[in-house]
Design an enzyme around this catalytic site. Structure first.
Site, PDB file in Angstrom:
ATOM      1  N   ARG A  16     -23.335  47.804  39.231  1.00 52.52           N
ATOM      2  CA  ARG A  16     -24.568  48.439  38.737  1.00 52.52           C
ATOM      3  C   ARG A  16     -25.523  47.369  38.223  1.00 52.52           C
ATOM      4  O   ARG A  16     -26.719  47.406  38.482  1.00 52.52           O
ATOM      5  CB  ARG A  16     -24.247  49.452  37.617  1.00 52.52           C
ATOM      6  CG  ARG A  16     -23.495  50.677  38.106  1.00 52.52           C
ATOM      7  CD  ARG A  16     -23.415  51.755  37.032  1.00 52.52           C
ATOM      8  NE  ARG A  16     -22.579  51.418  35.895  1.00 52.52           N
ATOM      9  CZ  ARG A  16     -21.274  51.654  35.810  1.00 52.52           C
ATOM     10  NH1 ARG A  16     -20.635  52.229  36.826  1.00 52.52           N
ATOM     11  NH2 ARG A  16     -20.585  51.330  34.733  1.00 52.52           N
ATOM     12  N   LYS A  18     -37.861  58.594  28.423  1.00 53.45           N
ATOM     13  CA  LYS A  18     -37.949  59.702  29.385  1.00 53.45           C
ATOM     14  C   LYS A  18     -36.975  60.814  29.026  1.00 53.45           C
ATOM     15  O   LYS A  18     -35.841  60.535  28.597  1.00 53.45           O
ATOM     16  CB  LYS A  18     -37.617  59.192  30.786  1.00 53.45           C
ATOM     17  CG  LYS A  18     -37.446  60.313  31.815  1.00 53.45           C
ATOM     18  CD  LYS A  18     -36.978  59.796  33.148  1.00 53.45           C
ATOM     19  CE  LYS A  18     -35.754  60.576  33.599  1.00 53.45           C
ATOM     20  NZ  LYS A  18     -35.331  60.233  34.954  1.00 53.45           N
ATOM     21  N   LYS A  34     -44.834  63.533  33.626  1.00 57.30           N
ATOM     22  CA  LYS A  34     -44.141  63.249  34.891  1.00 57.30           C
ATOM     23  C   LYS A  34     -43.763  64.572  35.543  1.00 57.30           C
ATOM     24  O   LYS A  34     -42.678  65.103  35.311  1.00 57.30           O
ATOM     25  CB  LYS A  34     -42.885  62.394  34.623  1.00 57.30           C
ATOM     26  CG  LYS A  34     -42.038  62.126  35.861  1.00 57.30           C
ATOM     27  CD  LYS A  34     -41.063  60.988  35.639  1.00 57.30           C
ATOM     28  CE  LYS A  34     -40.107  60.836  36.792  1.00 57.30           C
ATOM     29  NZ  LYS A  34     -39.326  59.598  36.726  1.00 57.30           N
TER      30      LYS A  34
HETATM   31  P1  13P Z   1     -36.851  60.803  41.814  1.00 57.72           P
HETATM   32  O1  13P Z   1     -38.170  60.133  42.126  1.00 57.72           O
HETATM   33  O2  13P Z   1     -35.721  60.336  42.690  1.00 57.72           O
HETATM   34  O3  13P Z   1     -36.987  62.301  41.729  1.00 57.72           O
HETATM   35  O4  13P Z   1     -36.427  60.299  40.375  1.00 57.72           O
HETATM   36  C1  13P Z   1     -37.357  60.271  39.385  1.00 57.72           C
HETATM   37  C2  13P Z   1     -36.718  60.567  38.091  1.00 57.72           C
HETATM   38  O5  13P Z   1     -36.704  59.751  37.207  1.00 57.72           O
HETATM   39  C3  13P Z   1     -36.122  61.901  37.897  1.00 57.72           C
HETATM   40  O6  13P Z   1     -35.877  62.116  36.560  1.00 57.72           O
END
Ligand code: 13P
Length: 340
Positions: free
Chosen positions: A46, A136, A219
């Site tokens: 990872r 996030k 987002k």
């Molecule tokens: P994806 O662009 O693969 O959907 O991932 C973005 C992400 O951080 C989802 O929480």
């Protein structure tokens, strides 16, 4: 709380020409991605994979910030520099996924709520000390027979708003991510109706928690047909419906919107963002925060082999460059044919 500093960081995350790399896959999720390329899910693999991405030469031209997972925030480059310090030195803002994943909601079959508020204030303080300047939290809303329920939308919106308030208190910019999934066979109209309700509820709860809107990044999902829909809407329809929906609900105080890719192909996610950025002027900056749509080609080019690192980096840089062009409305599908 220093509001000007929150607004400055939020703006830097979506500044034109650049966007976010979501490299915050949990240990379980990255294992699934590694399984596909027959790479073992060890801590060192990872680390090596994340190092490949972060050290891709010139990535900072197109990448403004990287979302890290707890383990990655504590890891270092081969040269012994912590990833967060390495990225900061390049002018790339380190961020951290702070939710603890989704759990089934009792009494609401097939619906989930996101966990992670317990102890969050203390974790945020530690993450700040480790260099993270944004966070996030992903809420997940599924579309299906009789779902989403009003309770699922309200519960997830309230959790997102409380998370956002705690982040700002800790001087960390919250990425507010309410994801309406594109799994299933639903139409784009159904996705638009659900996304409408979700965004309206999220902004209602953000205001109720007195979240400083100038210091967040939204987002969202794009408004798009379900993956299994019989007739999938065109790219222009996706761009139009997404903008229509965002204009109804996202106040101009929000500096920027960074989309998730959500299972779209790399080219689709890039084209959709580009089409939206060709329709101006818009009240917010429109950028990307892609996981799969920035990494899919790079992961398969790597395949776990040290010798393949340069070609995997080229694949990642190609996606980053094309997504960067899409934030400017200057992407062309013909560019997909260029060598990485
Ligand atoms: P994806 O662009 O693969 O959907 O991932 C973005 C992400 O951080 C989802 O929480």
């Amino acid at each position: 709380m220093n509001r000007n500093e929150l607004a400055r960081v939020a703006h830097a995350m979506v500044a034109t020409g650049r966007g976010l790399l979501a490299a915050d896959e949990s240990t379980g999720t990255i294992k699934k991605r590694f399984d596909k390329i027959k790479v073992e899910g060890t801590e060192e693999n990872r680390r090596a994979y994340r190092e490949l991405l972060f050290t891709a030469p010139g990535m900072a031209e197109h990448i403004s910030g990287v979302i890290l997972y707890d383990e990655t925030l504590r890891q270092s480059t081969k040269g012994g520099e912590r990833f967060a310090d390495f990225l900061t030195r390049l002018g790339v803002v380190p961020g951290i996924k702070v939710d603890a994943g989704t759990k089934p909601m009792p009494n609401f079959p097939n619906e989930v709520a996101t966990e992670g508020l317990d102890g969050l204030a203390a974790r945020l303080a530690e993450y700040y000390s480790l260099g993270a300047r944004f966070a996030k939290w992903r809420a997940v809303i599924d579309i299906g027979d009789g779902i989403p329920s009003r309770t699922c939308i309200e519960t997830n919106a309230e959790l997102l708003a409380r998370y956002a308030a705690l982040c700002q208190e800790a001087q960390i910019v919250p990425i507010v991510e309410p994801e309406v999934l594109m799994d299933g066979g639903h139409s784009i109209e159904r996705c638009e109706a659900v996304t409408d309700e979700v965004l309206a509820t999220v902004f209602d709860r953000l205001l109720a928690q007195r979240v400083y809107l100038e210091g967040i990044v939204l987002k969202p999902n794009m408004v798009i047909s379900g993956q299994k829909a019989a007739n999938r809407a065109s790219a222009q329809q996706v761009a139009d419906a997404t903008l229509r929906c965002l204009k109804r609900h996202v106040p101009p105080a929000v500096p920027g919107i960074a989309f998730l890719s959500g299972g779209q192909s790399e080219a689709e996610a890039t084209l959709h963002l580009d089409l939206m950025n060709r329709t101006g002027p818009l009240p917010w900056l429109l950028s990307f925060s892609y996981g799969r749509a920035l990494q899919a080609s790079a992961l398969s080019a790597w395949g776990g082999a040290a010798a393949s690192v340069p070609s995997a980096q080229r694949e990642f840089l190609k996606r980053a460059r094309l997504c960067g062009l899409a934030t400017l409305g200057r992407y062309e599908s013909a560019l997909e044919k260029q060598a990485a």
